[in-house]
Design a protein around this motif. Structure first.
Motif, PDB file in Angstrom:
ATOM      1  N   SER A 141      -5.936   7.980   7.400  1.00  0.00           N
ATOM      2  CA  SER A 141      -6.595   7.232   8.399  1.00  0.00           C
ATOM      3  C   SER A 141      -7.904   7.046   8.650  1.00  0.00           C
ATOM      4  N   PHE A 142      -8.423   5.737   8.611  1.00  0.00           N
ATOM      5  CA  PHE A 142      -9.712   5.565   8.645  1.00  0.00           C
ATOM      6  C   PHE A 142     -10.458   5.025   9.872  1.00  0.00           C
ATOM      7  N   ASN A 143      -9.694   4.881  10.915  1.00  0.00           N
ATOM      8  CA  ASN A 143      -9.994   4.653  12.165  1.00  0.00           C
ATOM      9  C   ASN A 143      -9.055   5.324  13.326  1.00  0.00           C
ATOM     10  N   PRO A 144      -9.615   5.560  14.399  1.00  0.00           N
ATOM     11  CA  PRO A 144      -8.867   6.226  15.208  1.00  0.00           C
ATOM     12  C   PRO A 144      -7.494   5.612  15.917  1.00  0.00           C
ATOM     13  N   MET A 145      -7.274   4.421  15.709  1.00  0.00           N
ATOM     14  CA  MET A 145      -6.243   3.683  16.065  1.00  0.00           C
ATOM     15  C   MET A 145      -5.119   3.418  14.830  1.00  0.00           C
ATOM     16  N   ALA A 200      -7.910 -11.245  10.410  1.00  0.00           N
ATOM     17  CA  ALA A 200      -9.376 -11.244  10.133  1.00  0.00           C
ATOM     18  C   ALA A 200      -9.619  -9.501  10.160  1.00  0.00           C
ATOM     19  N   VAL A 201      -9.120  -9.093  11.364  1.00  0.00           N
ATOM     20  CA  VAL A 201      -9.394  -7.703  11.445  1.00  0.00           C
ATOM     21  C   VAL A 201      -8.584  -6.783  10.579  1.00  0.00           C
ATOM     22  N   LEU A 202      -7.682  -7.164  10.177  1.00  0.00           N
ATOM     23  CA  LEU A 202      -6.988  -6.351   9.103  1.00  0.00           C
ATOM     24  C   LEU A 202      -7.690  -6.670   7.857  1.00  0.00           C
ATOM     25  N   VAL A 203      -8.268  -7.572   7.262  1.00  0.00           N
ATOM     26  CA  VAL A 203      -8.855  -7.891   6.316  1.00  0.00           C
ATOM     27  C   VAL A 203     -10.085  -6.809   6.132  1.00  0.00           C
ATOM     28  N   VAL A 204     -10.792  -6.908   7.130  1.00  0.00           N
ATOM     29  CA  VAL A 204     -12.039  -6.006   7.175  1.00  0.00           C
ATOM     30  C   VAL A 204     -11.571  -4.555   7.116  1.00  0.00           C
ATOM     31  N   LEU A 205     -10.490  -4.146   7.905  1.00  0.00           N
ATOM     32  CA  LEU A 205     -10.133  -2.888   7.740  1.00  0.00           C
ATOM     33  C   LEU A 205      -9.467  -2.420   6.508  1.00  0.00           C
ATOM     34  N   SER A 206      -9.155  -3.375   5.706  1.00  0.00           N
ATOM     35  CA  SER A 206      -8.359  -2.934   4.329  1.00  0.00           C
ATOM     36  C   SER A 206      -9.305  -2.513   3.349  1.00  0.00           C
ATOM     37  N   TYR A 207     -10.712  -2.824   3.591  1.00  0.00           N
ATOM     38  CA  TYR A 207     -11.795  -2.362   2.664  1.00  0.00           C
ATOM     39  C   TYR A 207     -11.722  -0.897   2.480  1.00  0.00           C
ATOM     40  N   ARG A 245       0.668  -1.154   0.412  1.00  0.00           N
ATOM     41  CA  ARG A 245       0.041   0.034  -0.057  1.00  0.00           C
ATOM     42  C   ARG A 245       0.829   1.249   0.160  1.00  0.00           C
ATOM     43  N   LEU A 246       2.023   1.306   0.731  1.00  0.00           N
ATOM     44  CA  LEU A 246       2.991   2.357   0.859  1.00  0.00           C
ATOM     45  C   LEU A 246       3.512   2.862  -0.594  1.00  0.00           C
ATOM     46  N   GLU A 247       3.795   1.764  -1.181  1.00  0.00           N
ATOM     47  CA  GLU A 247       4.580   1.888  -2.488  1.00  0.00           C
ATOM     48  C   GLU A 247       3.390   2.179  -3.493  1.00  0.00           C
ATOM     49  N   PHE A 248       2.681   1.259  -3.738  1.00  0.00           N
ATOM     50  CA  PHE A 248       1.588   1.284  -4.707  1.00  0.00           C
ATOM     51  C   PHE A 248       0.741   2.197  -4.720  1.00  0.00           C
ATOM     52  N   GLY A 249       0.425   2.735  -3.326  1.00  0.00           N
ATOM     53  CA  GLY A 249      -0.373   4.132  -3.217  1.00  0.00           C
ATOM     54  C   GLY A 249       0.385   5.370  -3.834  1.00  0.00           C
ATOM     55  N   ALA A 250       1.873   5.469  -3.507  1.00  0.00           N
ATOM     56  CA  ALA A 250       2.369   6.606  -3.915  1.00  0.00           C
ATOM     57  C   ALA A 250       2.534   6.650  -5.309  1.00  0.00           C
ATOM     58  N   GLY A 251       2.765   5.551  -5.990  1.00  0.00           N
ATOM     59  CA  GLY A 251       2.859   5.325  -7.492  1.00  0.00           C
ATOM     60  C   GLY A 251       1.606   5.851  -8.176  1.00  0.00           C
ATOM     61  N   LEU A 252       0.299   5.423  -7.614  1.00  0.00           N
ATOM     62  CA  LEU A 252      -0.958   5.736  -8.040  1.00  0.00           C
ATOM     63  C   LEU A 252      -1.308   7.103  -7.973  1.00  0.00           C
ATOM     64  N   ILE A 253      -0.842   7.946  -6.854  1.00  0.00           N
ATOM     65  CA  ILE A 253      -1.014   9.389  -6.790  1.00  0.00           C
ATOM     66  C   ILE A 253      -0.272  10.075  -7.591  1.00  0.00           C
ATOM     67  N   PRO A 258      -8.770   1.433   2.470  1.00  0.00           N
ATOM     68  CA  PRO A 258      -7.793   1.778   1.661  1.00  0.00           C
ATOM     69  C   PRO A 258      -7.617   1.298   0.288  1.00  0.00           C
ATOM     70  N   VAL A 259      -8.360  -0.118   0.188  1.00  0.00           N
ATOM     71  CA  VAL A 259      -8.575  -0.677  -1.052  1.00  0.00           C
ATOM     72  C   VAL A 259      -9.472   0.146  -2.058  1.00  0.00           C
ATOM     73  N   ARG A 260     -10.625   0.588  -1.515  1.00  0.00           N
ATOM     74  CA  ARG A 260     -11.497   1.509  -2.080  1.00  0.00           C
ATOM     75  C   ARG A 260     -10.870   2.821  -2.455  1.00  0.00           C
ATOM     76  N   ASN A 261     -10.036   3.233  -1.553  1.00  0.00           N
ATOM     77  CA  ASN A 261      -9.122   4.548  -2.133  1.00  0.00           C
ATOM     78  C   ASN A 261      -8.362   4.457  -3.136  1.00  0.00           C
ATOM     79  N   LEU A 262      -7.635   3.332  -2.999  1.00  0.00           N
ATOM     80  CA  LEU A 262      -6.770   2.799  -4.223  1.00  0.00           C
ATOM     81  C   LEU A 262      -7.405   2.711  -5.564  1.00  0.00           C
ATOM     82  N   VAL A 263      -8.512   2.242  -5.547  1.00  0.00           N
ATOM     83  CA  VAL A 263      -8.986   2.249  -6.808  1.00  0.00           C
ATOM     84  C   VAL A 263     -10.116   3.361  -7.240  1.00  0.00           C
ATOM     85  N   SER A 264      -9.935   4.456  -6.263  1.00  0.00           N
ATOM     86  CA  SER A 264     -10.786   5.411  -6.603  1.00  0.00           C
ATOM     87  C   SER A 264     -10.064   6.639  -7.708  1.00  0.00           C
ATOM     88  N   SER A 265     -10.718   7.358  -8.319  1.00  0.00           N
ATOM     89  CA  SER A 265     -10.149   8.340  -9.069  1.00  0.00           C
ATOM     90  C   SER A 265      -9.966   9.547  -8.215  1.00  0.00           C
TER      91      SER A 265
END
Length: 469
Positions: A323-327, A300-307, A160-168, A309-316
């Motif tokens: 951050s999407f949660n206070p933790m 399991a928690v990380l899979v749920v929370l990944s929704y 996410r760190l690398e691919f997100g930076a590349g997409l942006i 950032p993944v949605r953000n990655l594919v978003s135009s």
């Protein structure tokens, strides 16, 4: 490598844990040295004022329950000492449950600081350290195999760190697509380092190669992290080398260093064994059943929370460093979606004259890292983070970034406030406070080779005008 353990990554875990402890150490040292002037009781944006209006559920922190400068200093110094112990490997041979608790301490302490750090702690590498530090809790001691699911979670962070930076970059400034961004970036980046002048003077074809290589590293290589060895090791080494290049060319706090640290977890143990004179135990203990259950629950928690950032990655409408949660878990990352072509700097000056006039002599305040004196060579500070200097770069881009802390900074300088002055390199009024201070905006550019040879200056600057405060 079975479903739960990855014995081949025993040494990779050791390298990662030691290196992460060093990053923690730098972060806590920075908190100790800078908090009073920035967020202390009499700082530019005091913590008590912040926690009075932001509830615990939005910013979980120890300081929601109690704050004093003495208590903050105790927390930060505890983080320094705890991190130093982890660097020395004092947690390596503990029982699994104790090791997990020991690694949870620096995470909880630093999360508490970040949650009340306000604009000074709003950078992507802060949430990155919190996320990586949380995952590090579950890696376990040296007596058991590293949990495979936790390693995969760390590779997911790196992806996410690398691919997100590349997409942006591709979705952002056109200069990333036509390969010209580095015509400007080395000169206009937030805080150039001693080599930035030389990087800026590279031929333009080299700058274009740099951008193209960056696209490959950030948009192609991250997918290789999830392939079998030795492909995964090759991908990790490419990331480490690319981030090392960025360390050489600028001051980006611990962003590049921490990215390299995370990448070490994807390097196979065979390579580490060839580089380091450390042998794993002849036999590792079996992973306790409860530990395997904990790692499954974590996954399991990380899979749920990944929704999110993944949605953000594919978003135009992709956003960076959110951050999407206070933790601060499973965040989205990215940097330099747009590149500034011209460098501006806010220069703060003071005078002892009670009534300034045409003949008034104004003396400049010098910051530790940001450009000021044109003859002063840029210095290396990363992985240490000079928070005030970074915010001054943003203030030069737009006055909107300077509220409310810059007016408070000028007021503190008029009072010769010791905690704020400690954040600076030079105070031109060491005995009596100035009668007046002002902020002015200058355009800075690197000198060319002839100017550098004739004048000894690293920068050339031109006055733009007064800066609105």
């Amino acid at each position: 490598m079975d479903l739960f353990s990855a014995e081949g990554y025993w040494l990779s875990r050791l390298v990662f844990q030691r290196a992460l402890a060093v990053v923690y150490l730098m972060a806590f040292v920075g908190a100790v040295r800078q908090f009073r002037g920035l967020i202390g009781e009499r700082g530019l944006t005091p913590i008590p004022r912040y926690v009075a209006r932001v509830p615990f559920r939005h910013a979980p922190s120890l300081f929601q329950w109690h704050y004093s400068d003495r208590f903050f200093a105790a927390v930060a110094w505890l983080g320094v000492l705890w991190s130093a112990g982890l660097v020395l490997g004092l947690a390596d041979d503990l029982p699994v449950w104790a090791n997990l608790l020991v690694w949870a301490v620096p995470w909880a302490l630093y999360l508490s600081i970040v949650q009340v750090g306000q604009v000074w702690y709003s950078f992507g590498w802060e949430s990155l350290l919190c996320e990586v530090g949380f995952l590090a809790i579950f890696l376990g001691p040296s007596t058991v195999p590293p949990p495979l699911l936790v390693l995969v979670a760390l590779w997911w962070v790196l992806f996410r760190l690398e691919f997100g930076a590349g997409l942006i970059k591709l979705r952002g400034d056109r200069c990333w697509r036509d390969l010209t961004c580095l015509y400007y970036h080395h000169e206009t980046q937030p805080m150039p380092n001693p080599l930035s002048w030389w990087f800026h003077r590279l031929p333009r074809w080299a700058h274009r190669v740099e951008v193209a290589a960056n696209h490959v590293t950030q948009l192609v290589v991250p997918f290789l992290l999830f392939l079998p060895q030795p492909v995964r090791t090759v991908a990790a080494v490419v990331v480490i080398m690319t981030q090392g290049w960025l360390v050489l060319s600028g001051n980006f706090a611990w962003l590049n260093v921490l990215t390299m640290v995370v990448a070490t977890t994807a390097v196979g143990g065979g390579l580490w064994s060839a580089l380091l004179p450390v042998d794993p135990p002849a036999e590792l203990s079996d992973m306790p059943a409860w530990y395997a259950v904990v790692t499954i629950g974590l996954a399991a928690v990380l899979v749920v929370l990944s929704y999110w950032p993944v949605r953000n990655l594919v978003s135009s409408q992709q956003v960076m460093n959110t951050s999407f949660n206070p933790m601060l878990l499973v965040n989205t990352y990215g940097a330099f979606g747009s590149i500034t072509r011209i460098r501006h700097e806010v220069v703060i000056e003071g005078t002892a004259d009670a009534v300034p006039g045409p003949d008034t002599v104004w003396l400049e305040y010098e910051f530790r890292g940001k450009p000021g004196d044109v003859r002063r060579r840029p210095r290396q500070f990363a992985p240490y983070h000079l928070r005030l200097d970074w915010l001054m770069w943003f203030a030069a881009i737009s006055p909107g970034y300077a509220q409310p802390w810059l007016p408070a900074l000028l007021a503190k300088l008029r009072d010769n406030d010791p905690p704020v002055l400690a954040l600076l390199r030079h105070n031109p009024f060491p005995h009596l406070p100035p009668a007046h201070v002002r902020a002015r905006l200058y355009r800075y550019r690197f000198t060319d080779r002839r100017e550098r040879r004739d004048t000894g200056a690293w920068w050339h600057r031109t006055l733009v005008g007064d800066y609105p405060v």
